[in-house]
Design a protein around this motif. Structure first.
Motif, PDB file in Angstrom:
ATOM      1  N   ASP A 172       0.828  -1.201   0.000  1.00 24.82           N
ATOM      2  CA  ASP A 172       0.000   0.000   0.000  1.00 24.82           C
ATOM      3  C   ASP A 172       0.863   1.253   0.000  1.00 24.82           C
ATOM      4  OD1 ASP A 172      -2.383  -1.527   2.226  1.00 24.82           O
ATOM      5  OD2 ASP A 172      -2.447  -1.360   0.041  1.00 24.82           O
ATOM      6  N   GLN A 229       0.585   6.246   4.477  1.00 24.02           N
ATOM      7  CA  GLN A 229      -0.659   6.839   4.959  1.00 24.02           C
ATOM      8  C   GLN A 229      -0.839   8.276   4.492  1.00 24.02           C
ATOM      9  OE1 GLN A 229      -3.251   5.326   6.706  1.00 24.02           O
ATOM     10  NE2 GLN A 229      -4.228   7.257   6.136  1.00 24.02           N
ATOM     11  N   ARG A 233      -2.092   8.180   0.905  1.00 20.40           N
ATOM     12  CA  ARG A 233      -3.469   7.704   0.794  1.00 20.40           C
ATOM     13  C   ARG A 233      -4.457   8.769   1.279  1.00 20.40           C
ATOM     14  NH1 ARG A 233      -3.938   2.966   4.215  1.00 20.40           N
ATOM     15  NH2 ARG A 233      -1.772   3.147   4.848  1.00 20.40           N
ATOM     16  N   HIS A 244      -4.592  11.393  -1.405  1.00 18.26           N
ATOM     17  CA  HIS A 244      -5.342  10.854  -2.534  1.00 18.26           C
ATOM     18  C   HIS A 244      -6.840  11.011  -2.317  1.00 18.26           C
ATOM     19  CE1 HIS A 244      -6.620   7.708  -5.465  1.00 18.26           C
ATOM     20  NE2 HIS A 244      -5.517   8.065  -6.098  1.00 18.26           N
ATOM     21  N   GLU A 245      -7.291  10.754  -1.084  1.00 17.20           N
ATOM     22  CA  GLU A 245      -8.713  10.888  -0.758  1.00 17.20           C
ATOM     23  C   GLU A 245      -9.133  12.344  -0.633  1.00 17.20           C
ATOM     24  OE1 GLU A 245     -11.090   8.420  -0.594  1.00 17.20           O
ATOM     25  OE2 GLU A 245      -9.429   7.297  -1.475  1.00 17.20           O
ATOM     26  N   TYR A 288       0.557   4.922  -7.685  1.00 15.10           N
ATOM     27  CA  TYR A 288      -0.697   5.026  -8.427  1.00 15.10           C
ATOM     28  C   TYR A 288      -0.521   4.962  -9.941  1.00 15.10           C
ATOM     29  CZ  TYR A 288      -2.671   6.353  -3.929  1.00 15.10           C
ATOM     30  OH  TYR A 288      -3.068   6.352  -2.615  1.00 15.10           O
TER      31      TYR A 288
END
Length: 282
Positions: free
Chosen positions: A170, A173, A176, A179-180, A214
């Motif tokens: 992954d 953090q 991620r 990204h959100e 990504y």
């Protein structure tokens, strides 16, 4: 809201008259407060949310689904869809006749689950490809056999996302979270500068991290979010193309038109003219 004991049943022949046709695709638009009554099918179907947020109620409970998230439904799986948000929501549905879907399962080595399929989420690149290929399959000049082949490929890609566990490597953090956060309209409309501000990282560092985890640049990710929102506004409002371009963060209309056509293979005006909705809110 509990599922009724005898939900309405949708039949394959309600939508398809050609015995050789294996797939049927259309969009569902629900306005705020709208809902599709509880139902089941005599075929398989899956859907992926293009914009906004849906609540899906099944016998197992209620689940909220947003952009890039989806669900596969087996024959006789009952559900209803509802828009509890304050904005319109759109999903793209593909219905698949029983024999064709079970053939895909067998050919791909996917086991038939003992219970309902789990929810799944497409990565941004896979989501963009899903949008492009399903739009392409709607082109009237496409041969029927080619259309069916293309939609079969789309179904196979979705089965991989739904049935194969996520990559264990992954992103960190912070990435991620970023990204959100960039999926929010107030962020993606401000572009790369806002991404740098939220991350606290340099542009060079962001470029390396996005490519590594990504498979795309930050600019490509932001443009994809902007264009997806623009497509949603074209489908659901009468706002001019110029104003939509500006609202999505594009300072140059020509650049917006060029990117939109590269992304959707249609101009914004053509895209708006070809919208094809399956249901509207009840």
């Amino acid at each position: 809201m509990a599922m009724p004991l005898n939900p309405e049943r949708f039949h394959w022949t309600d939508y398809v008259s050609d015995a050789k046709q294996s797939f049927y695709t259309a969009d569902l638009l629900l306005d705020p407060g709208g809902a599709i009554l509880p139902h089941c099918h005599d075929y398989y179907e899956f859907f992926i949310v293009l914009q906004g947020e849906f609540s899906e109620i099944c016998r197992e409970g209620s689940t909220k689904l947003s952009r890039r998230q989806g669900h596969i439904l087996r024959p006789a799986d009952s559900h209803l869809l509802r828009n509890d948000s304050r904005k319109p929501a759109v999903l793209r549905n593909i219905a698949v006749c029983r024999d064709s879907f079970e053939g895909l399962l067998s050919h791909g080595g996917f086991p038939e689950p003992l219970g309902p399929y789990p929810y799944f989420s497409l990565e941004e690149n896979a989501f963009s490809q899903y949008c492009f290929e399903t739009e392409r399959a709607r082109q009237p000049q496409m041969l029927a056999d080619t259309r069916q082949f293309l939609l079969g490929h789309v179904c196979g890609t979705v089965l991989i996302s739904a049935c194969i566990p996520d990559n264990p490597f992954d992103a960190p953090q912070w990435l991620r979270t970023l990204h959100e956060e960039m999926k929010k309209e107030e962020n993606f409309t401000l572009g790369i500068r806002q991404m740098r501000n939220l991350s606290g990282r340099s542009q060079e560092y962001l470029n390396r991290a996005f490519r590594k985890y990504y498979g795309q640049t930050p600019s490509a990710y932001v443009n994809g979010l902007r264009l997806s929102h623009a497509a949603f506004l074209l489908q659901t409002t009468k706002t001019s193309v110029l104003d939509i371009s500006a609202a999505c963060g594009f300072e140059n209309l020509s650049w917006f038109n060029r990117l939109f056509k590269e992304y959707y293979r249609l101009t914004p005006t053509e895209y708006r003219a070809r919208k094809n909705f399956f249901f509207r809110s009840i």
